[in-house]
Write a protein that holds these residues in place. Sequence first.
Motif, PDB file in Angstrom:
ATOM      1  N   SER A 113       0.850  -1.184   0.000  1.00 21.06           N
ATOM      2  CA  SER A 113       0.000   0.000   0.000  1.00 21.06           C
ATOM      3  C   SER A 113       0.882   1.229   0.000  1.00 21.06           C
ATOM      4  O   SER A 113       2.042   1.181   0.421  1.00 21.06           O
ATOM      5  CB  SER A 113      -0.925   0.012   1.226  1.00 21.06           C
ATOM      6  OG  SER A 113      -0.173   0.032   2.420  1.00 21.06           O
ATOM      7  N   ALA A 114       0.335   2.339  -0.472  1.00 20.56           N
ATOM      8  CA  ALA A 114       1.094   3.577  -0.523  1.00 20.56           C
ATOM      9  C   ALA A 114       1.468   4.010   0.892  1.00 20.56           C
ATOM     10  O   ALA A 114       0.601   4.170   1.749  1.00 20.56           O
ATOM     11  CB  ALA A 114       0.264   4.664  -1.207  1.00 20.56           C
ATOM     12  N   GLY A 115       2.761   4.181   1.136  1.00 17.36           N
ATOM     13  CA  GLY A 115       3.220   4.591   2.455  1.00 17.36           C
ATOM     14  C   GLY A 115       3.085   3.530   3.509  1.00 17.36           C
ATOM     15  O   GLY A 115       3.192   3.816   4.705  1.00 17.36           O
ATOM     16  N   GLY A 116       2.855   2.269   3.074  1.00 25.11           N
ATOM     17  CA  GLY A 116       2.669   1.178   4.030  1.00 25.11           C
ATOM     18  C   GLY A 116       3.965   0.802   4.709  1.00 25.11           C
ATOM     19  O   GLY A 116       5.065   0.999   4.184  1.00 25.11           O
ATOM     20  N   HIS A 117       3.839   0.241   5.901  1.00 29.88           N
ATOM     21  CA  HIS A 117       5.006  -0.193   6.661  1.00 29.88           C
ATOM     22  C   HIS A 117       5.463  -1.560   6.167  1.00 29.88           C
ATOM     23  O   HIS A 117       4.663  -2.369   5.694  1.00 29.88           O
ATOM     24  CB  HIS A 117       4.675  -0.250   8.149  1.00 29.88           C
ATOM     25  CG  HIS A 117       4.322   1.075   8.737  1.00 29.88           C
ATOM     26  ND1 HIS A 117       5.254   2.084   8.921  1.00 29.88           N
ATOM     27  CD2 HIS A 117       3.135   1.580   9.169  1.00 29.88           C
ATOM     28  CE1 HIS A 117       4.664   3.139   9.449  1.00 29.88           C
ATOM     29  NE2 HIS A 117       3.382   2.867   9.601  1.00 29.88           N
ATOM     30  N   PRO A 118       6.743  -1.859   6.279  1.00 28.20           N
ATOM     31  CA  PRO A 118       7.217  -3.186   5.878  1.00 28.20           C
ATOM     32  C   PRO A 118       6.610  -4.250   6.782  1.00 28.20           C
ATOM     33  O   PRO A 118       6.253  -3.974   7.927  1.00 28.20           O
ATOM     34  CB  PRO A 118       8.744  -3.087   6.068  1.00 28.20           C
ATOM     35  CG  PRO A 118       8.940  -1.970   7.032  1.00 28.20           C
ATOM     36  CD  PRO A 118       7.833  -1.003   6.767  1.00 28.20           C
ATOM     37  N   PRO A 119       6.462  -5.456   6.269  1.00 27.73           N
ATOM     38  CA  PRO A 119       5.855  -6.515   7.080  1.00 27.73           C
ATOM     39  C   PRO A 119       6.719  -6.879   8.274  1.00 27.73           C
ATOM     40  O   PRO A 119       7.953  -6.794   8.217  1.00 27.73           O
ATOM     41  CB  PRO A 119       5.744  -7.687   6.092  1.00 27.73           C
ATOM     42  CG  PRO A 119       6.814  -7.423   5.076  1.00 27.73           C
ATOM     43  CD  PRO A 119       6.870  -5.939   4.942  1.00 27.73           C
TER      44      PRO A 119
ATOM     45  N   LEU B  70       2.986  -0.144  -6.802  1.00 25.98           N
ATOM     46  CA  LEU B  70       2.925  -0.559  -5.403  1.00 25.98           C
ATOM     47  C   LEU B  70       3.668  -1.880  -5.194  1.00 25.98           C
ATOM     48  O   LEU B  70       4.408  -2.047  -4.222  1.00 25.98           O
ATOM     49  CB  LEU B  70       1.469  -0.702  -4.969  1.00 25.98           C
ATOM     50  CG  LEU B  70       0.660   0.590  -4.829  1.00 25.98           C
ATOM     51  CD1 LEU B  70      -0.803   0.275  -4.552  1.00 25.98           C
ATOM     52  CD2 LEU B  70       1.222   1.465  -3.705  1.00 25.98           C
ATOM     53  N   LEU B  71       3.471  -2.815  -6.112  1.00 32.40           N
ATOM     54  CA  LEU B  71       4.135  -4.110  -5.980  1.00 32.40           C
ATOM     55  C   LEU B  71       5.643  -3.987  -6.137  1.00 32.40           C
ATOM     56  O   LEU B  71       6.415  -4.619  -5.411  1.00 32.40           O
ATOM     57  CB  LEU B  71       3.572  -5.086  -7.017  1.00 32.40           C
ATOM     58  CG  LEU B  71       2.196  -5.673  -6.697  1.00 32.40           C
ATOM     59  CD1 LEU B  71       1.584  -6.307  -7.932  1.00 32.40           C
ATOM     60  CD2 LEU B  71       2.307  -6.704  -5.576  1.00 32.40           C
ATOM     61  N   ARG B  72       6.078  -3.170  -7.084  1.00 30.56           N
ATOM     62  CA  ARG B  72       7.516  -2.996  -7.296  1.00 30.56           C
ATOM     63  C   ARG B  72       8.164  -2.350  -6.077  1.00 30.56           C
ATOM     64  O   ARG B  72       9.262  -2.743  -5.667  1.00 30.56           O
ATOM     65  CB  ARG B  72       7.766  -2.165  -8.554  1.00 30.56           C
ATOM     66  CG  ARG B  72       7.563  -2.933  -9.856  1.00 30.56           C
ATOM     67  CD  ARG B  72       7.504  -1.994 -11.050  1.00 30.56           C
ATOM     68  NE  ARG B  72       8.734  -1.234 -11.218  1.00 30.56           N
ATOM     69  CZ  ARG B  72       9.738  -1.598 -12.020  1.00 30.56           C
ATOM     70  NH1 ARG B  72       9.658  -2.723 -12.721  1.00 30.56           N
ATOM     71  NH2 ARG B  72      10.807  -0.841 -12.132  1.00 30.56           N
ATOM     72  N   ALA B  73       7.492  -1.358  -5.491  1.00 26.80           N
ATOM     73  CA  ALA B  73       8.042  -0.710  -4.298  1.00 26.80           C
ATOM     74  C   ALA B  73       8.124  -1.699  -3.139  1.00 26.80           C
ATOM     75  O   ALA B  73       9.107  -1.723  -2.382  1.00 26.80           O
ATOM     76  CB  ALA B  73       7.173   0.495  -3.915  1.00 26.80           C
ATOM     77  N   ALA B  74       7.096  -2.537  -3.010  1.00 30.61           N
ATOM     78  CA  ALA B  74       7.106  -3.535  -1.934  1.00 30.61           C
ATOM     79  C   ALA B  74       8.219  -4.552  -2.151  1.00 30.61           C
ATOM     80  O   ALA B  74       8.948  -4.904  -1.216  1.00 30.61           O
ATOM     81  CB  ALA B  74       5.749  -4.232  -1.865  1.00 30.61           C
ATOM     82  N   LEU B  75       8.362  -5.026  -3.376  1.00 31.58           N
ATOM     83  CA  LEU B  75       9.401  -6.017  -3.652  1.00 31.58           C
ATOM     84  C   LEU B  75      10.785  -5.437  -3.388  1.00 31.58           C
ATOM     85  O   LEU B  75      11.638  -6.086  -2.768  1.00 31.58           O
ATOM     86  CB  LEU B  75       9.300  -6.496  -5.092  1.00 31.58           C
ATOM     87  CG  LEU B  75      10.262  -7.625  -5.470  1.00 31.58           C
ATOM     88  CD1 LEU B  75       9.914  -8.898  -4.714  1.00 31.58           C
ATOM     89  CD2 LEU B  75      10.246  -7.877  -6.971  1.00 31.58           C
TER      90      LEU B  75
END
Length: 298
Positions: A85-91, A131-136
């Motif tokens: 998610s936008a601005g989401g925290h890492p898991p 969003l997925l690329r930023a998370a990865l």
Amino acid sequence: MIPALSPRALRTRWSVQGLARCAADAVRSDAGRGGAVAASAVEAMGLRFASPVLVAAGLDRHGRLLADAAALGIGGVETGSHRPSAGGHPPLIHLAAARQPRLQGGSRPCHGLSLLVPNAEHGAPVCRAALLRAALAGWQAHADYAVLNPGRSGATPAECVELLAALAELRDRLPRPRRLALVAKLPAAWMTRAEAAAWARRLVGAGADGLLVSAEGAAQGATRDLARLLDAVGAQVCLISVGGIDSAREAAARLAAGARLLQIHRALLVAPNAAQALLADVAALGGRRRRRARPVSR
């Protein structure tokens, strides 16, 4: 106020805690250090899995089992699924376990990072891809492979092919000591369609090293679907089966049909000793002969 956990969530937490205690006890014992479980290693996607058994996403969301689960015959733990998610925290992942070096013989389970496709409210596929690329990019450092999971996002197979291609392009530029493997999940609903084999080929063409073939709610057709995909994509692609694997007999049938790895979830929501017995039985199956793929037409 923190919401109360559902009965299913409480049961899941209890099961993971029980397995973690059993694994730690096995490691502390002489038998655990020597490898109490007679597991058969599997080479797939450029990785070495100590056994064909993977813990499916949704069971051990934060990777508590990453430290000691090899003592139970577990070859991999898939954390999440994590929703970008936008601005989401890492898991929140038990990074101390994930950072442990894999010793000779593959003593640490492989870590799979399950990424949910963002819901439709995030708009066009290009927004989902960002969003997925930023998370990865932000979360992959201690993972061995990542899974693109459509979940309940409403994403079509064609959109998932585009998203997988975007992740593969990023993956190929990541400064990692070992290449990150990419897996695409094929939900059970997709497998009922005549186009499933074609979608699988497109996902592989977009950069998938493996396909997570779901039989959740449709276990009776699992072996047929695996054989169909094996013929469609060839033996060089790692097929992972999930859904309805609750016995060594069912696990052996999935492997014989073409699966290289097996994910288990609901069958582990039992007493720890029963879960241990199932894991040990399935872990020993990795050396079984698999069905050969037909030549893939290009």
